[in-house]
Design a protein around this motif. Structure first.
Motif, PDB file in Angstrom:
ATOM      1  N   ALA A 271      46.250  35.079  34.072  1.00  0.00           N
ATOM      2  CA  ALA A 271      45.176  34.721  35.007  1.00  0.00           C
ATOM      3  C   ALA A 271      45.391  33.307  35.537  1.00  0.00           C
ATOM      4  O   ALA A 271      44.780  32.890  36.518  1.00  0.00           O
ATOM      5  CB  ALA A 271      43.818  34.810  34.307  1.00  0.00           C
ATOM      6  N   HIS A 272      46.280  32.557  34.873  1.00  0.00           N
ATOM      7  CA  HIS A 272      46.527  31.148  35.263  1.00  0.00           C
ATOM      8  C   HIS A 272      48.003  31.027  35.682  1.00  0.00           C
ATOM      9  O   HIS A 272      48.478  31.829  36.484  1.00  0.00           O
ATOM     10  CB  HIS A 272      46.128  30.279  34.072  1.00  0.00           C
ATOM     11  N   GLY A 273      48.737  30.097  35.124  1.00  0.00           N
ATOM     12  CA  GLY A 273      50.108  29.846  35.588  1.00  0.00           C
ATOM     13  C   GLY A 273      51.073  30.979  35.331  1.00  0.00           C
ATOM     14  O   GLY A 273      52.109  31.091  36.001  1.00  0.00           O
ATOM     15  N   ASP A 301      40.460  49.303  43.114  1.00  0.00           N
ATOM     16  CA  ASP A 301      39.834  50.342  42.297  1.00  0.00           C
ATOM     17  C   ASP A 301      39.347  49.745  40.975  1.00  0.00           C
ATOM     18  O   ASP A 301      40.150  49.319  40.139  1.00  0.00           O
ATOM     19  CB  ASP A 301      40.876  51.445  42.036  1.00  0.00           C
ATOM     20  N   LYS A 302      38.034  49.712  40.798  1.00  0.00           N
ATOM     21  CA  LYS A 302      37.459  49.078  39.602  1.00  0.00           C
ATOM     22  C   LYS A 302      37.729  49.875  38.324  1.00  0.00           C
ATOM     23  O   LYS A 302      37.512  49.377  37.217  1.00  0.00           O
ATOM     24  CB  LYS A 302      35.946  48.885  39.768  1.00  0.00           C
ATOM     25  N   ASN A 303      38.164  51.135  38.483  1.00  0.00           N
ATOM     26  CA  ASN A 303      38.477  51.924  37.288  1.00  0.00           C
ATOM     27  C   ASN A 303      39.886  51.645  36.791  1.00  0.00           C
ATOM     28  O   ASN A 303      40.320  52.208  35.794  1.00  0.00           O
ATOM     29  CB  ASN A 303      38.371  53.431  37.591  1.00  0.00           C
ATOM     30  N   PHE A 306      44.032  46.777  37.445  1.00  0.00           N
ATOM     31  CA  PHE A 306      45.155  46.223  38.199  1.00  0.00           C
ATOM     32  C   PHE A 306      44.618  45.201  39.186  1.00  0.00           C
ATOM     33  O   PHE A 306      43.677  45.479  39.917  1.00  0.00           O
ATOM     34  CB  PHE A 306      45.858  47.368  38.949  1.00  0.00           C
ATOM     35  N   ARG A 307      45.200  44.025  39.191  1.00  0.00           N
ATOM     36  CA  ARG A 307      44.824  43.001  40.171  1.00  0.00           C
ATOM     37  C   ARG A 307      46.053  42.612  40.953  1.00  0.00           C
ATOM     38  O   ARG A 307      47.166  42.651  40.417  1.00  0.00           O
ATOM     39  CB  ARG A 307      44.259  41.769  39.476  1.00  0.00           C
ATOM     40  N   LEU A 308      45.833  42.211  42.163  1.00  0.00           N
ATOM     41  CA  LEU A 308      46.950  41.724  42.961  1.00  0.00           C
ATOM     42  C   LEU A 308      47.276  40.326  42.446  1.00  0.00           C
ATOM     43  O   LEU A 308      46.480  39.393  42.623  1.00  0.00           O
ATOM     44  CB  LEU A 308      46.507  41.696  44.426  1.00  0.00           C
ATOM     45  N   MET A 309      48.407  40.180  41.771  1.00  0.00           N
ATOM     46  CA  MET A 309      48.742  38.888  41.165  1.00  0.00           C
ATOM     47  C   MET A 309      49.105  37.889  42.268  1.00  0.00           C
ATOM     48  O   MET A 309      49.698  38.257  43.282  1.00  0.00           O
ATOM     49  CB  MET A 309      49.889  39.046  40.167  1.00  0.00           C
ATOM     50  N   GLY A 310      48.709  36.618  42.015  1.00  0.00           N
ATOM     51  CA  GLY A 310      48.947  35.600  43.039  1.00  0.00           C
ATOM     52  C   GLY A 310      47.900  35.621  44.137  1.00  0.00           C
ATOM     53  O   GLY A 310      48.054  34.966  45.165  1.00  0.00           O
ATOM     54  N   PHE A 311      46.826  36.370  43.888  1.00  0.00           N
ATOM     55  CA  PHE A 311      45.718  36.440  44.836  1.00  0.00           C
ATOM     56  C   PHE A 311      44.419  36.046  44.142  1.00  0.00           C
ATOM     57  O   PHE A 311      44.184  36.434  43.011  1.00  0.00           O
ATOM     58  CB  PHE A 311      45.569  37.870  45.385  1.00  0.00           C
ATOM     59  N   HIS A 313      41.177  32.929  43.609  1.00  0.00           N
ATOM     60  CA  HIS A 313      41.090  31.635  42.946  1.00  0.00           C
ATOM     61  C   HIS A 313      39.624  31.310  42.703  1.00  0.00           C
ATOM     62  O   HIS A 313      38.773  31.630  43.531  1.00  0.00           O
ATOM     63  CB  HIS A 313      41.730  30.544  43.816  1.00  0.00           C
ATOM     64  N   ARG A 314      39.352  30.673  41.564  1.00  0.00           N
ATOM     65  CA  ARG A 314      37.959  30.304  41.257  1.00  0.00           C
ATOM     66  C   ARG A 314      37.390  29.337  42.289  1.00  0.00           C
ATOM     67  O   ARG A 314      36.221  29.434  42.675  1.00  0.00           O
ATOM     68  CB  ARG A 314      37.909  29.675  39.851  1.00  0.00           C
ATOM     69  N   VAL A 315      38.189  28.395  42.745  1.00  0.00           N
ATOM     70  CA  VAL A 315      37.656  27.353  43.632  1.00  0.00           C
ATOM     71  C   VAL A 315      37.950  27.634  45.112  1.00  0.00           C
ATOM     72  O   VAL A 315      37.082  27.464  45.961  1.00  0.00           O
ATOM     73  CB  VAL A 315      38.205  25.960  43.233  1.00  0.00           C
TER      74      VAL A 315
HETATM   75  N1  ACO Z   1      42.957  41.421  42.911  1.00  0.00           N
HETATM   76  C1  ACO Z   1      41.915  42.236  43.067  1.00  0.00           C
HETATM   77  N2  ACO Z   1      40.626  41.840  42.917  1.00  0.00           N
HETATM   78  C2  ACO Z   1      40.405  40.562  42.586  1.00  0.00           C
HETATM   79  C3  ACO Z   1      41.454  39.643  42.406  1.00  0.00           C
HETATM   80  C4  ACO Z   1      42.770  40.108  42.582  1.00  0.00           C
HETATM   81  N3  ACO Z   1      43.818  39.286  42.425  1.00  0.00           N
HETATM   82  N4  ACO Z   1      40.945  38.443  42.077  1.00  0.00           N
HETATM   83  C5  ACO Z   1      39.624  38.592  42.040  1.00  0.00           C
HETATM   84  N5  ACO Z   1      39.275  39.866  42.347  1.00  0.00           N
HETATM   85  C6  ACO Z   1      37.922  40.397  42.476  1.00  0.00           C
HETATM   86  C7  ACO Z   1      37.284  40.649  41.109  1.00  0.00           C
HETATM   87  O1  ACO Z   1      37.541  41.961  40.648  1.00  0.00           O
HETATM   88  C8  ACO Z   1      35.844  40.396  41.415  1.00  0.00           C
HETATM   89  O2  ACO Z   1      35.324  41.531  42.097  1.00  0.00           O
HETATM   90  P1  ACO Z   1      33.779  41.978  41.862  1.00  0.00           P
HETATM   91  O3  ACO Z   1      32.957  40.864  42.425  1.00  0.00           O
HETATM   92  O4  ACO Z   1      33.664  43.253  42.613  1.00  0.00           O
HETATM   93  O5  ACO Z   1      33.619  42.148  40.387  1.00  0.00           O
HETATM   94  C9  ACO Z   1      35.866  39.268  42.441  1.00  0.00           C
HETATM   95  O6  ACO Z   1      37.118  39.401  43.094  1.00  0.00           O
HETATM   96  C10 ACO Z   1      35.754  37.868  41.822  1.00  0.00           C
HETATM   97  O7  ACO Z   1      36.763  37.749  40.825  1.00  0.00           O
HETATM   98  P2  ACO Z   1      36.542  36.991  39.464  1.00  0.00           P
HETATM   99  O8  ACO Z   1      37.491  37.529  38.454  1.00  0.00           O
HETATM  100  O9  ACO Z   1      35.098  36.942  39.095  1.00  0.00           O
HETATM  101  O10 ACO Z   1      36.975  35.537  39.894  1.00  0.00           O
HETATM  102  P3  ACO Z   1      37.383  34.353  38.941  1.00  0.00           P
HETATM  103  O11 ACO Z   1      37.096  33.106  39.682  1.00  0.00           O
HETATM  104  O12 ACO Z   1      36.733  34.485  37.606  1.00  0.00           O
HETATM  105  O13 ACO Z   1      38.946  34.537  38.711  1.00  0.00           O
HETATM  106  C11 ACO Z   1      41.294  34.528  39.123  1.00  0.00           C
HETATM  107  C12 ACO Z   1      39.937  33.880  39.450  1.00  0.00           C
HETATM  108  C13 ACO Z   1      41.453  34.599  37.594  1.00  0.00           C
HETATM  109  C14 ACO Z   1      42.378  33.637  39.674  1.00  0.00           C
HETATM  110  C15 ACO Z   1      41.366  35.939  39.749  1.00  0.00           C
HETATM  111  O14 ACO Z   1      41.268  35.839  41.145  1.00  0.00           O
HETATM  112  C16 ACO Z   1      42.642  36.686  39.348  1.00  0.00           C
HETATM  113  O15 ACO Z   1      42.657  37.319  38.290  1.00  0.00           O
HETATM  114  N6  ACO Z   1      43.718  36.603  40.197  1.00  0.00           N
HETATM  115  C17 ACO Z   1      44.988  37.220  39.846  1.00  0.00           C
HETATM  116  C18 ACO Z   1      45.753  36.340  38.864  1.00  0.00           C
HETATM  117  C19 ACO Z   1      46.265  35.087  39.531  1.00  0.00           C
HETATM  118  O16 ACO Z   1      46.861  35.113  40.595  1.00  0.00           O
HETATM  119  N7  ACO Z   1      46.071  33.931  38.834  1.00  0.00           N
HETATM  120  C20 ACO Z   1      46.577  32.644  39.296  1.00  0.00           C
HETATM  121  C21 ACO Z   1      45.467  31.780  39.817  1.00  0.00           C
HETATM  122  S1  ACO Z   1      46.091  30.220  40.378  1.00  0.00           S
HETATM  123  C22 ACO Z   1      46.405  29.372  38.969  1.00  0.00           C
HETATM  124  O17 ACO Z   1      45.690  29.459  38.001  1.00  0.00           O
HETATM  125  C23 ACO Z   1      47.594  28.549  38.882  1.00  0.00           C
END
Ligand code: ACO
Length: 425
Positions: A271-273, A301-303, A306-311, A313-315
């Protein structure tokens, strides 16, 4: 200034709390005495609405997609300085004022890049195939057993910071060579920071680079510039998970290298680096631009976990400026002769295009982050995928050091000790 009034609707009691004017961005409400005055505490899992410290190092403007190091926009920092200058800027607050100061700092790092021979032995205890991040965090923790500096004033912390910034490239290179069973290549002080790192990764025993029909391969100026820029773009980023970990651990008064080791572990998570490594795995799994739609559907798909990695951000609720710079760097390098893997590049750009036009991603403000394009450049620099997150560690080291110094030397900083919402028996 100003105040915020909290009204307890159960008792009718009113409490005023001061507002803090940050030099940039929204105001903060000072809740440090919330519990003491109201016997109520705040609940904020993930700390999305909570500041744990004051800081002057970097500023992330998530709404407008801007990032500043010591007040300077990241684009300006990248165009003006090399990574070692940025390291000095972050840890001391001032970039080198002239060429002489820049060279002096660079030379200090070169001379500090060697490891104690005893520390090198630690690598032989790690199994082959261990992830370099695991080796790295252990080796950095072990560094604290070799260096017991006094911690009397800021200069002691500066020495500690310079030492670990210098040694981290050696530690990353050794972690990697250990994981593939290759003998270690010691630093070469005739080479600059980035070149030396590539040399320690690539050289054969005896210190020679690969021979080709045209003679010995060189580490090119363009490769050095590319990695230098990537390091700069990773150098600091407000109170992200790993930086917060460094601060939290440092707040207990532990050896600063133990705090940095904890930060390395926090960074490792996907989820981070750790996302930079997962992005590349994902691009390879997608395999073809025609599969992009299918994977985008899966990410929505919430079921499906799978997340799109690199997509996302909290801020950032806008395009991450680091991702923008890295995407531009990828295209620039490709034009100048460091050829990108065109298939991976096409898949990534298609993913971005489809996601940015999709309601799911638009509604949630999900944009490419720093990890989305970096792996394509690193692959073109012949860097193996398991080294992507360790490379992030090298880039982030000045930021972690600066943040640790800021925390430890702040007389008002307290040990980090949040409360809990207890729901148990
Ligand atoms: N793909 C699909 N859906 C996503 C993604 C993603 N990459 N990121 C967030 N969402 C969705 C969540 O499912 C959530 O949907 P909902 O509101 O329907 O439940 C909504 O977007 C908000 O996501 P949260 O997880 O609550 O956001 P949070 O701020 O807690 O997490 C994070 C941020 C961890 C970066 C998240 O976007 C993620 O997992 N991204 C993929 C991993 C990634 O690229 N991490 C690197 C971040 S940059 C760094 O740390 C160096």
């Amino acid at each position: 200034m100003g105040t915020v009034t909290l009204i307890n609707n159960e008792t009718g009691e009113k409490f005023d709390f001061d507002l803090i004017d940050c030099t940039r961005g929204p105001k903060a409400v000072n809740f440090s005495k919330l519990f003491e005055t109201t016997n109520i505490f705040s609940y904020d899992p993930g700390y999305g609405s909570t500041a744990g410290c004051e800081s002057t190092i970097s500023y992330v403007d998530g709404k407008n997609g801007k990032l500043l190091y010591r007040g300077m926009p990241i684009e300006e920092v990248v165009s003006k300085y090399k990574f070692t200058d940025v390291a000095k800027l972050l840890i001391t607050g001032e970039a080198p004022k002239n060429e002489k100061e820049s060279i002096e700092f660079d030379l200090e790092l070169r001379h500090r890049s060697f490891l104690h021979e005893g520390l090198i032995n630690i690598f032989s205890a790690f199994p082959d195939k261990a992830h370099p991040m695991a080796n790295l965090s252990s080796a950095v923790a072990a560094l604290s057993t070799f260096h017991f500096d006094s911690k009397d004033d800021i200069n002691d912390y500066q020495v500690m910071a310079r030492r670990i910034i210098a040694k981290i490239t050696t530690l990353v290179a050794f972690s990697y060579r250990n994981s593939v069973g290759a003998p270690f290549i010691y630093p070469d002080i005739s080479r600059g920071y980035v070149e030396n790192f590539l040399y320690m990764l690539r050289a054969y025993p005896g210190g020679r680079l690969k021979y080709t029909i045209n003679g010995e391969e060189e580490i090119t100026a363009l490769e050095i510039e590319a990695l230098d820029k990537l390091f700069i773009l990773h150098a600091d980023h407000g109170q992200n998970a790993s930086t917060t970990t460094v601060r939290n651990v440092a707040s207990t008064g532990v050896h600063p290298y133990a705090a940095i080791s904890a930060g390395i572990n926090a960074l490792w998570g996907p989820a981070h680096g750790g996302a930079n490594e997962k992005v590349l795995d994902q691009l390879r799994e997608i395999g073809d631009v025609n599969n992009v739609d299918k994977f985008i559907q899966r990410a929505k798909d919430k079921n499906y976990p799978f997340r799109l990695m690199g997509f996302g951000h909290r801020v950032y609720k806008n395009y991450d400026p680091r991702a923008k710079a890295i995407k531009a760097l990828k295209d620039e390098l490709d034009k100048k002769g460091i050829k990108m893997d065109s298939r991976l590049s096409e898949i990534a750009e298609k993913l971005e295009e489809v996601a940015l036009n999709d309601d799911y991603f638009k509604e949630r403000n999900l944009y490419p982050n720093v990890d989305f394009y970096s792996g394509i450049i690193l692959t073109a620099l012949k860097i193996p995928v398991e080294l992507f997150t360790p490379i992030f560690v090298i880039g982030r080291m000045p930021g972690w050091c600066a943040q640790a110094i800021e925390h430890i030397t702040n007389p008002y900083a307290r040990i980090t000790r949040p409360r809990q919402v207890y729901l148990g028996e």
